[in-house]
Each structure stands twice: as structure tokens, then as C-alpha cells.
Design a protein around this motif. Structure first.
Motif, PDB file in Angstrom:
ATOM      1  N   ASN A 210       0.828  -1.222   0.000  1.00 60.31           N
ATOM      2  CA  ASN A 210       0.000   0.000   0.000  1.00 60.31           C
ATOM      3  C   ASN A 210       0.858   1.266   0.000  1.00 60.31           C
ATOM      4  N   LYS A 211       2.006   1.192   0.643  1.00 59.43           N
ATOM      5  CA  LYS A 211       2.937   2.326   0.655  1.00 59.43           C
ATOM      6  C   LYS A 211       3.394   2.647  -0.770  1.00 59.43           C
ATOM      7  N   PHE A 212       3.665   1.619  -1.547  1.00 58.65           N
ATOM      8  CA  PHE A 212       4.141   1.831  -2.908  1.00 58.65           C
ATOM      9  C   PHE A 212       2.998   2.202  -3.848  1.00 58.65           C
ATOM     10  N   LEU A 213       1.809   1.718  -3.568  1.00 61.54           N
ATOM     11  CA  LEU A 213       0.650   2.175  -4.326  1.00 61.54           C
ATOM     12  C   LEU A 213       0.410   3.662  -4.107  1.00 61.54           C
ATOM     13  N   ASP A 214       0.651   4.107  -2.875  1.00 65.33           N
ATOM     14  CA  ASP A 214       0.483   5.532  -2.559  1.00 65.33           C
ATOM     15  C   ASP A 214       1.534   6.399  -3.244  1.00 65.33           C
ATOM     16  N   TYR A 215       2.755   5.870  -3.417  1.00 68.69           N
ATOM     17  CA  TYR A 215       3.786   6.629  -4.130  1.00 68.69           C
ATOM     18  C   TYR A 215       3.267   7.047  -5.507  1.00 68.69           C
ATOM     19  N   LYS A 216       2.656   6.095  -6.207  1.00 69.85           N
ATOM     20  CA  LYS A 216       2.134   6.376  -7.552  1.00 69.85           C
ATOM     21  C   LYS A 216       0.914   7.284  -7.483  1.00 69.85           C
ATOM     22  N   LYS A 217       0.008   6.965  -6.572  1.00 70.08           N
ATOM     23  CA  LYS A 217      -1.234   7.733  -6.442  1.00 70.08           C
ATOM     24  C   LYS A 217      -0.958   9.190  -6.109  1.00 70.08           C
ATOM     25  N   ASN A 218       0.042   9.440  -5.268  1.00 79.47           N
ATOM     26  CA  ASN A 218       0.340  10.794  -4.792  1.00 79.47           C
ATOM     27  C   ASN A 218       1.440  11.486  -5.601  1.00 79.47           C
ATOM     28  N   ASN A 219       1.810  10.894  -6.740  1.00 76.59           N
ATOM     29  CA  ASN A 219       2.838  11.472  -7.621  1.00 76.59           C
ATOM     30  C   ASN A 219       4.165  11.706  -6.895  1.00 76.59           C
ATOM     31  N   GLU A 220       4.574  10.724  -6.108  1.00 71.97           N
ATOM     32  CA  GLU A 220       5.811  10.838  -5.338  1.00 71.97           C
ATOM     33  C   GLU A 220       6.987  10.119  -5.994  1.00 71.97           C
ATOM     34  N   LEU A 221       6.772   9.600  -7.183  1.00 72.28           N
ATOM     35  CA  LEU A 221       7.838   8.896  -7.896  1.00 72.28           C
ATOM     36  C   LEU A 221       8.583   9.872  -8.803  1.00 72.28           C
ATOM     37  N   ARG A 222       9.894   9.919  -8.672  1.00 75.42           N
ATOM     38  CA  ARG A 222      10.695  10.805  -9.534  1.00 75.42           C
ATOM     39  C   ARG A 222      10.752  10.239 -10.950  1.00 75.42           C
ATOM     40  N   SER A 223      10.881  11.116 -11.910  1.00 75.90           N
ATOM     41  CA  SER A 223      11.063  10.658 -13.286  1.00 75.90           C
ATOM     42  C   SER A 223      12.505  10.182 -13.456  1.00 75.90           C
ATOM     43  N   PRO A 224      12.732   9.123 -14.229  1.00 71.75           N
ATOM     44  CA  PRO A 224      14.100   8.665 -14.462  1.00 71.75           C
ATOM     45  C   PRO A 224      14.956   9.708 -15.173  1.00 71.75           C
ATOM     46  N   GLU A 225      14.334  10.612 -15.919  1.00 73.29           N
ATOM     47  CA  GLU A 225      15.095  11.681 -16.581  1.00 73.29           C
ATOM     48  C   GLU A 225      15.726  12.614 -15.552  1.00 73.29           C
ATOM     49  N   VAL A 226      14.959  12.992 -14.527  1.00 74.99           N
ATOM     50  CA  VAL A 226      15.487  13.851 -13.457  1.00 74.99           C
ATOM     51  C   VAL A 226      16.647  13.153 -12.745  1.00 74.99           C
ATOM     52  N   VAL A 227      16.474  11.868 -12.480  1.00 70.98           N
ATOM     53  CA  VAL A 227      17.506  11.113 -11.763  1.00 70.98           C
ATOM     54  C   VAL A 227      18.764  10.963 -12.609  1.00 70.98           C
ATOM     55  N   SER A 228      18.593  10.687 -13.900  1.00 68.26           N
ATOM     56  CA  SER A 228      19.764  10.524 -14.770  1.00 68.26           C
ATOM     57  C   SER A 228      20.555  11.817 -14.891  1.00 68.26           C
ATOM     58  N   ASN A 229      19.867  12.935 -14.983  1.00 70.89           N
ATOM     59  CA  ASN A 229      20.562  14.230 -15.053  1.00 70.89           C
ATOM     60  C   ASN A 229      21.325  14.525 -13.766  1.00 70.89           C
ATOM     61  N   ALA A 230      20.730  14.149 -12.627  1.00 73.86           N
ATOM     62  CA  ALA A 230      21.414  14.337 -11.350  1.00 73.86           C
ATOM     63  C   ALA A 230      22.675  13.480 -11.274  1.00 73.86           C
ATOM     64  N   LEU A 231      22.586  12.260 -11.799  1.00 70.66           N
ATOM     65  CA  LEU A 231      23.752  11.378 -11.795  1.00 70.66           C
ATOM     66  C   LEU A 231      24.881  11.957 -12.647  1.00 70.66           C
ATOM     67  N   LEU A 232      24.557  12.430 -13.841  1.00 69.60           N
ATOM     68  CA  LEU A 232      25.608  12.976 -14.699  1.00 69.60           C
ATOM     69  C   LEU A 232      26.208  14.242 -14.104  1.00 69.60           C
ATOM     70  N   ASN A 233      25.394  15.062 -13.460  1.00 69.25           N
ATOM     71  CA  ASN A 233      25.949  16.230 -12.767  1.00 69.25           C
ATOM     72  C   ASN A 233      26.936  15.801 -11.698  1.00 69.25           C
ATOM     73  N   LEU A 234      26.602  14.741 -10.977  1.00 65.52           N
ATOM     74  CA  LEU A 234      27.525  14.202  -9.969  1.00 65.52           C
ATOM     75  C   LEU A 234      28.837  13.766 -10.619  1.00 65.52           C
ATOM     76  N   LEU A 235      28.737  13.023 -11.704  1.00 60.49           N
ATOM     77  CA  LEU A 235      29.929  12.480 -12.351  1.00 60.49           C
ATOM     78  C   LEU A 235      30.815  13.568 -12.949  1.00 60.49           C
ATOM     79  N   PHE A 236      30.187  14.611 -13.494  1.00 61.57           N
ATOM     80  CA  PHE A 236      30.951  15.628 -14.207  1.00 61.57           C
ATOM     81  C   PHE A 236      31.428  16.773 -13.318  1.00 61.57           C
ATOM     82  N   GLN A 237      30.737  17.020 -12.217  1.00 62.01           N
ATOM     83  CA  GLN A 237      31.011  18.228 -11.433  1.00 62.01           C
ATOM     84  C   GLN A 237      31.558  17.960 -10.030  1.00 62.01           C
ATOM     85  N   THR A 238      31.682  16.708  -9.666  1.00 65.72           N
ATOM     86  CA  THR A 238      32.108  16.371  -8.314  1.00 65.72           C
ATOM     87  C   THR A 238      33.401  15.571  -8.342  1.00 65.72           C
TER      88      THR A 238
END
Length: 252
Positions: A210-238
Motif C-alpha cells: 500500500n505504501k508503494f501504491l500511494d507513491y504512484k497515487k500521490n505522484n511521489e515517484l521521480r522521473s528517471p530523466e530527473v535522476v539521470s541528469n542528477a547522476l551525470l551532474n555528480l559524475l561531471f562536477q564532483t
């Protein structure tokens, strides 16, 4: 041109990471069991800097054969840096201990844990004599540190990959002649097929559904595009710290 290798590249986070590397003018080698139309568009629009290798990442012999070909390609091109993103993984089997199927346990342990170890070992071994910096990212999960009912296999394989990353990072850091890095990356909960699988679990097999059903219902799941951009920023800038497990929560 620097190069990136991405496993599980056909969908979800792996697809978005591949796209982000291409947009940053990298050559990308994507690996997965299948392709999709979006990946075919990569090949048509990115001037042949994207190539796909169809591979069963649960087959040790196939990994050895196809990665030797990748190594030869790297040696021929001589990039300054190679980024290796071990993204492929599976959350199945979601079930209580005593109800698990042996074949699925074996497949999950292979894909989540043994496959990254084999890939990393092969690349570091075969490229040791070349002036190529290798940056390895093992995609992990918060489940590595928090027990979840029904996730004994996923929890334990991600905990294992975390410790492997820390030990390998320690070893790389102690080699003064090496610029190579190995880190872990926890992308958090994302709107991907893996979440779809989780939401399809049985209540008795997975008490927290039910916790994971709520993640979807409440729009609490990040888009993979946002996550991938954050990863590349980490790799390139840190300045990456060998063996560290980075979390999306500290990057956004």
C-alpha cells in the motif's frame, strides 16, 4: 570522444542515462536483452555514436565474450575516460522466504550482484595497461540498508553490491598509480517498470504494498530523466570519492 557503457539501457533509468550521455557528446554502448524504437532513433540521429549490444546479463559466458569485444573497441578508440553504469537489475522475486522459486533467486543474484562484479573485474583487468580512466557506477537502492518484507533477495543483493563497492573503492584508492573510481548510486523511487512490478505484488507476499501504491497515487515517484541528469551532474562536477554510496536525496 569519451565513452559510456550502460547496462539495462532499453528502458527506465538506463535509457535516460544513455540519452543524457549522448546529449553530452559521449559515445554510448547500451546493453540489454532487447531494443525499442527509441533506441533505434538513437542510432539514426546520433551519427553512429550509439551502439546496442543484445546480451543476456545472466549468462556468464556471454558476458565474457561480448565484453572482450567491448574492450577491443575501447582499445582501438583510446578514449580518455570510460564511464561504466551497472544499472541492470530486478526486484523479483517479491515473496517470503520459504515461498521463493530457486531459479528466480539464482537469476536475481546473478543480475543484481554477480554481473556487475564480472563486468568491473573484466574491464579493470583488460585495460590496466592503458592510459584510460575508468569510472564505475554500481546502481544500488535504499533497500540495501532497510529490511523490507518480501524483499529478502533484492535487499541482500543490494547490500552485497554496496559492500563490494566499498571494498573495491578502497582497493582502487590505495593504488597510487590509478585514477580509476568506483562508486554506488541510490536513485531512490522512480516511475519505472520496476515500480509497476512492485505494485503488482500480492499483499501476503509484500506487506508494504500500500505504501508503494500511494507513491504512484500521490505522484511521489521521480522521473528517471530527473535522476539521470542528477547522476551525470555528480559524475561531471564532483570529485568522486572511491567506494562512496551516493544518494539522489543529496543531489537534488
Amino acid at each position: 570522444m569519451d565513452l559510456a557503457i550502460v547496462t539495462g539501457a532499453s528502458k527506465g533509468l538506463g535509457y535516460e542515462i544513455s540519452k543524457a550521455f549522448l546529449q553530452s557528446s559521449f559515445e554510448v554502448i547500451g546493453l540489454s536483452r532487447s531494443m525499442n524504437s527509441n533506441m533505434n532513433n538513437f542510432k539514426k540521429t546520433q551519427n553512429n555514436v550509439y551502439s546496442h549490444i543484445q546480451i543476456d546479463l545472466c549468462d556468464i559466458k556471454e558476458i565474457e565474450v561480448k565484453f572482450k569485444g567491448i574492450v577491443q573497441k575501447i582499445i582501438t578508440k583510446q578514449p580518455k575516460k570510460v564511464y561504466v553504469i551497472n544499472n541492470a537489475g530486478m526486484v523479483d522475486p517479491i515473496e517470503r522466504v520459504g515461498y521463493l522459486e530457486a531459479a528466480i533467486i539464482e537469476k536475481a543474484v546473478q543480475l543484481n550482484y554477480l554481473t556487475p562484479m564480472l563486468i568491473n573485474n573484466l574491464l579493470l583487468k583488460e585495460l590496466i595497461d592503458y592510459e584510460i580512466e575508468i569510472i564505475i557506477v554500481n546502481v544500488t537502492s535504499g533497500a540495501a540498508e532497510h529490511p523490507i518484507h518480501g524483499w529478502s533477495v533484492y535487499n541482500s543483493t543490494k547490500a552485497a553490491i554496496n559492500m563490494y563497492t566499498k571494498v573495491a573503492g578502497l582497493e582502487l584508492e590505495s593504488n597510487m598509480d590509478s585514477k580509476n573510481k568506483m562508486i554506488g548510486f541510490n536513485p531512490g523511487v522512480m516511475d519505472t517498470y520496476m515500480q509497476y512490478v512492485i505494485r503488482g505484488s500480492k499483499q501476503d507476499a509484500f506487506a508494504e504494498i500500500n505504501k508503494f501504491l500511494d507513491y504512484k497515487k500521490n505522484n511521489e515517484l521521480r522521473s528517471p530523466e530527473v535522476v539521470s541528469n542528477a547522476l551525470l551532474n555528480l559524475l561531471f562536477q564532483t570529485e568522486l570519492k572511491n567506494g562512496r554510496i551516493y544518494s539522489i536525496k543529496e543531489l537534488l
